[in-house]
Design a protein around this motif. Sequence first.
Motif, short mmCIF file in Angstrom:
data_model
loop_
_atom_site.label_atom_id
_atom_site.label_comp_id
_atom_site.label_asym_id
_atom_site.label_seq_id
_atom_site.Cartn_x
_atom_site.Cartn_y
_atom_site.Cartn_z
N LYS A 110 38.50 44.66 34.24
CA LYS A 110 39.35 45.52 33.43
C LYS A 110 39.37 46.94 33.97
O LYS A 110 40.43 47.57 34.08
CB LYS A 110 38.85 45.51 31.97
N LEU A 111 38.20 47.43 34.36
CA LEU A 111 38.08 48.79 34.90
C LEU A 111 38.84 48.90 36.21
O LEU A 111 39.54 49.88 36.45
CB LEU A 111 36.62 49.17 35.08
N LYS A 112 38.74 47.92 37.08
CA LYS A 112 39.46 47.94 38.36
C LYS A 112 40.96 47.88 38.13
O LYS A 112 41.73 48.50 38.85
CB LYS A 112 39.01 46.76 39.24
N GLY A 113 41.39 47.13 37.13
CA GLY A 113 42.81 47.02 36.82
C GLY A 113 43.38 48.33 36.30
O GLY A 113 44.51 48.70 36.60
N GLU A 114 42.62 49.09 35.52
CA GLU A 114 43.09 50.35 34.97
C GLU A 114 43.15 51.44 36.02
O GLU A 114 44.04 52.28 36.02
CB GLU A 114 42.17 50.81 33.82
N THR A 115 42.21 51.47 36.93
CA THR A 115 42.15 52.53 37.92
C THR A 115 42.93 52.21 39.17
O THR A 115 43.16 53.09 39.99
CB THR A 115 40.69 52.82 38.31
N GLY A 116 43.32 50.95 39.37
CA GLY A 116 44.07 50.58 40.56
C GLY A 116 43.22 50.59 41.80
O GLY A 116 43.67 50.84 42.89
N ASP A 121 39.58 42.81 49.83
CA ASP A 121 40.57 42.26 50.73
C ASP A 121 41.76 43.19 50.95
O ASP A 121 42.70 42.85 51.62
CB ASP A 121 41.05 40.89 50.22
N GLY A 122 41.70 44.39 50.37
CA GLY A 122 42.75 45.38 50.59
C GLY A 122 43.90 45.27 49.62
O GLY A 122 44.88 45.98 49.75
N ILE A 123 43.83 44.38 48.65
CA ILE A 123 44.91 44.20 47.70
C ILE A 123 44.50 44.85 46.38
O ILE A 123 43.38 44.71 45.92
CB ILE A 123 45.22 42.71 47.48
N THR A 124 45.42 45.55 45.75
CA THR A 124 45.15 46.22 44.48
C THR A 124 45.11 45.19 43.38
O THR A 124 45.96 44.32 43.27
CB THR A 124 46.23 47.24 44.16
N SER A 125 44.07 45.28 42.59
CA SER A 125 43.92 44.34 41.50
C SER A 125 44.86 44.64 40.36
O SER A 125 45.08 45.72 39.97
CB SER A 125 42.51 44.34 40.95
#
Length: 125
Positions: A110-116, A121-125
């Motif tokens: 969730k935190l990675k999704g909010e902060t981008g 692997d270099g892809i934004t979650s």
Amino acid sequence: MLRVVGVIVVLVIYIYGLVDVIRTDGRSTRGLSKPAWLVVVVCLPLLGAILWFIFGRPYNTRKAPQTYRHPTAPDDDPEFLRNLEARRRNKAEAERLKKLKDELDAKERKLKGETGVEGSDGITS
């Protein structure tokens, strides 16, 4: 009459000695091995039995009466119950840790999704 009593005494000593040799554990005989003592008692009835009682019989012939131990049921065995309780605690702790790890992983996602933040692997979650 005296002769009959004498024969009975000799027979009793012989039979008692023979049975005692047979019932004695082979590892606890003194002097000779158990089969050798059997031969001596059979071949020399009265003398063999007397020799057995003096030289061959184990020193400690009195044994404590052996009591038969019944197997205990699992729910009566304290060691089993202790192990059962320890396994239950370990399983509960493993489940608690798994739940905490899952919660932590969900929060990280969730935190990675909010902060981008990009993943490895270099892809934004």
